[in-house]
Design a protein around this motif. Structure first.
Motif, short mmCIF file in Angstrom:
data_model
loop_
_atom_site.label_atom_id
_atom_site.label_comp_id
_atom_site.label_asym_id
_atom_site.label_seq_id
_atom_site.Cartn_x
_atom_site.Cartn_y
_atom_site.Cartn_z
N SER A 295 -55.81 -28.33 -42.15
CA SER A 295 -55.14 -27.41 -41.13
C SER A 295 -56.12 -27.83 -39.96
O SER A 295 -55.56 -27.73 -38.71
CB SER A 295 -55.69 -26.04 -41.27
N ALA A 296 -57.22 -28.56 -40.05
CA ALA A 296 -58.05 -28.88 -38.72
C ALA A 296 -57.33 -30.11 -38.04
O ALA A 296 -57.76 -30.33 -36.78
CB ALA A 296 -59.40 -29.28 -39.30
N ARG A 297 -56.25 -30.77 -38.67
CA ARG A 297 -55.48 -31.70 -37.80
C ARG A 297 -54.78 -31.00 -36.83
O ARG A 297 -54.60 -31.70 -35.61
CB ARG A 297 -54.52 -32.34 -38.75
N MET A 298 -54.54 -29.82 -36.65
CA MET A 298 -53.94 -29.32 -35.56
C MET A 298 -54.92 -28.95 -34.59
O MET A 298 -56.13 -28.36 -34.72
CB MET A 298 -53.33 -27.65 -35.96
N ASP A 299 -54.64 -29.18 -33.35
CA ASP A 299 -55.81 -29.02 -32.21
C ASP A 299 -56.12 -27.68 -32.21
O ASP A 299 -57.41 -27.37 -31.64
CB ASP A 299 -55.06 -29.74 -31.02
N PHE A 300 -55.28 -26.65 -32.13
CA PHE A 300 -55.51 -25.37 -31.97
C PHE A 300 -56.51 -24.82 -33.16
O PHE A 300 -56.92 -23.45 -33.16
CB PHE A 300 -54.42 -24.16 -31.61
N LYS A 301 -56.90 -25.49 -34.34
CA LYS A 301 -57.61 -25.07 -35.44
C LYS A 301 -58.91 -26.08 -35.42
O LYS A 301 -59.47 -26.57 -36.36
CB LYS A 301 -56.72 -25.36 -36.60
N ALA A 302 -59.15 -26.66 -34.22
CA ALA A 302 -60.06 -27.62 -33.99
C ALA A 302 -61.59 -27.35 -34.59
O ALA A 302 -62.30 -27.93 -35.04
CB ALA A 302 -60.43 -28.29 -32.60
N PRO A 303 -61.93 -26.07 -34.29
CA PRO A 303 -63.23 -25.29 -35.06
C PRO A 303 -63.34 -25.60 -36.48
O PRO A 303 -64.21 -25.81 -36.87
CB PRO A 303 -63.20 -23.94 -34.54
N LEU A 304 -62.29 -25.81 -37.15
CA LEU A 304 -62.23 -26.00 -38.67
C LEU A 304 -63.14 -27.30 -38.80
O LEU A 304 -63.59 -27.54 -39.85
CB LEU A 304 -60.88 -25.74 -39.21
N ARG A 305 -62.99 -28.28 -38.03
CA ARG A 305 -63.67 -29.54 -38.11
C ARG A 305 -65.18 -29.36 -38.25
O ARG A 305 -65.87 -29.97 -38.96
CB ARG A 305 -63.22 -30.34 -36.99
N ARG A 306 -65.79 -28.52 -37.44
CA ARG A 306 -67.15 -28.08 -37.61
C ARG A 306 -67.34 -27.39 -38.85
O ARG A 306 -68.41 -27.74 -39.42
CB ARG A 306 -67.72 -27.15 -36.51
N LEU A 307 -66.60 -26.78 -39.36
CA LEU A 307 -66.88 -26.34 -40.91
C LEU A 307 -66.92 -27.12 -41.72
O LEU A 307 -67.77 -27.39 -42.70
CB LEU A 307 -65.77 -25.19 -41.03
N CYS A 308 -65.97 -28.06 -41.65
CA CYS A 308 -66.01 -29.29 -42.65
C CYS A 308 -67.26 -30.15 -42.46
O CYS A 308 -67.56 -30.76 -43.57
CB CYS A 308 -64.64 -30.18 -42.27
N ALA A 309 -67.76 -30.40 -41.21
CA ALA A 309 -68.85 -30.98 -41.11
C ALA A 309 -69.91 -30.52 -41.69
O ALA A 309 -71.11 -30.83 -42.27
CB ALA A 309 -69.23 -31.38 -39.68
N SER A 310 -70.21 -28.90 -41.73
CA SER A 310 -71.19 -28.06 -42.14
C SER A 310 -71.12 -28.38 -43.76
O SER A 310 -72.13 -28.19 -44.26
CB SER A 310 -70.74 -26.57 -41.68
N TYR A 311 -69.81 -28.32 -44.33
CA TYR A 311 -69.72 -28.49 -45.60
C TYR A 311 -70.35 -29.83 -46.08
O TYR A 311 -71.16 -29.79 -47.11
CB TYR A 311 -68.19 -28.49 -46.05
N GLU A 312 -70.10 -30.91 -45.23
CA GLU A 312 -70.65 -32.00 -45.54
C GLU A 312 -72.09 -32.26 -45.74
O GLU A 312 -73.01 -32.65 -46.76
CB GLU A 312 -70.06 -33.27 -44.71
N SER A 313 -72.75 -31.37 -44.53
CA SER A 313 -74.29 -31.34 -44.44
C SER A 313 -74.84 -30.62 -45.72
O SER A 313 -75.68 -30.94 -46.23
CB SER A 313 -74.64 -30.61 -43.25
N ALA A 314 -74.08 -29.51 -46.06
CA ALA A 314 -74.76 -28.69 -47.08
C ALA A 314 -74.81 -29.43 -48.38
O ALA A 314 -75.68 -29.42 -49.22
CB ALA A 314 -73.88 -27.47 -47.24
N LEU A 315 -73.64 -30.28 -48.63
CA LEU A 315 -73.53 -30.92 -49.97
C LEU A 315 -74.63 -32.05 -50.01
O LEU A 315 -75.14 -32.35 -50.99
CB LEU A 315 -72.11 -31.71 -49.81
N ARG A 316 -75.03 -32.95 -48.81
CA ARG A 316 -75.93 -33.74 -48.75
C ARG A 316 -77.38 -33.20 -49.01
O ARG A 316 -78.03 -33.54 -49.64
CB ARG A 316 -75.92 -34.42 -47.44
N THR A 317 -77.47 -31.96 -48.35
CA THR A 317 -78.71 -31.31 -48.57
C THR A 317 -78.95 -30.93 -49.90
O THR A 317 -80.35 -30.96 -50.38
CB THR A 317 -78.86 -29.98 -47.69
N ALA A 318 -78.01 -30.54 -50.63
CA ALA A 318 -78.19 -30.02 -52.07
C ALA A 318 -78.08 -31.24 -53.13
O ALA A 318 -78.35 -31.00 -54.17
CB ALA A 318 -77.05 -29.21 -52.43
N LYS A 319 -78.17 -32.38 -52.37
CA LYS A 319 -78.09 -33.66 -53.34
C LYS A 319 -76.97 -33.76 -54.33
O LYS A 319 -77.14 -34.21 -55.40
CB LYS A 319 -79.48 -34.00 -53.85
#
Length: 176
Positions: free
Chosen positions: A52-76
């Motif tokens: 869904s984040a591919r759609m420009d008007f749903k761009a804030p979802l890209r930050r959510l996905c980046a947050s997911y990646e960060s949380a997964l790294r932090t949790a090892k």
């Protein structure tokens, strides 16, 4: 039994699918002391949220996905992108517990080369730019229609009911 319970001895858990549910499961299992591998067949976390984040008007979802990646790294968590898991996958035998979190699948009403589903449109290298008919004026259909129209497609949106985007709140419906 709950394969991710903190009452159990730590296990090596495989979670298949890195959409929101798979990520939540992986993070919960890791927080409870389990060693977790998260396998995702695509090249990114987020599942349908990432699409869904591919759609420009749903761009804030890209930050959510980046947050997911960060949380997964932090949790090892051992994140394996571009990793499909099937019945014969060696990953299955390497883990003591498996959680299948691959999300919903769209069902085509009939086979036709001109009939597809929203996920296929969002993952296409080039979305349609010609005449397109979308059946279902739900949030998914409406957003897809807006996105394709912005890209130059001539879109017709059909709904069998009497309403438009009735599965969303009134403010979002007005924005659509």
């Amino acid at each position: 039994s709950d394969v991710c319970s903190s009452d159990l001895a730590p296990k090596h858990v495989l979670v298949v699918g890195a959409g929101p549910a798979g990520i939540a499961c992986a993070l919960t299992a890791a927080a409870r002391g389990h060693r977790v591998t998260l396998a995702e067949r695509s090249g990114a976390v987020g599942g349908q949220v990432a699409l869904s984040a591919r759609m420009d008007f749903k761009a804030p979802l890209r930050r959510l996905c980046a947050s997911y990646e960060s949380a997964l790294r932090t949790a090892k968590i051992d994140l394996r992108l571009n990793t499909a898991v099937a019945e014969t996958s060696p990953l299955l035998s390497e883990h003591e517990a498996v959680v299948w979190a691959t999300g919903a699948a769209w069902r085509k009403p009939w086979e036709d080369p001109h009939v597809t589903d929203p996920l296929a449109v969002l993952t296409a290298e080039r979305p349609p730019t010609d005449k397109t008919v979308i059946v279902g004026a739900t949030m998914t259909g409406s957003e897809l229609a807006c996105w394709l129209a912005e890209g130059g497609a001539e879109v017709t949106l059909i709904e069998r009911g009497s309403g438009f985007a009735e599965d969303v709140n009134i403010i979002y419906r007005l924005a659509l």
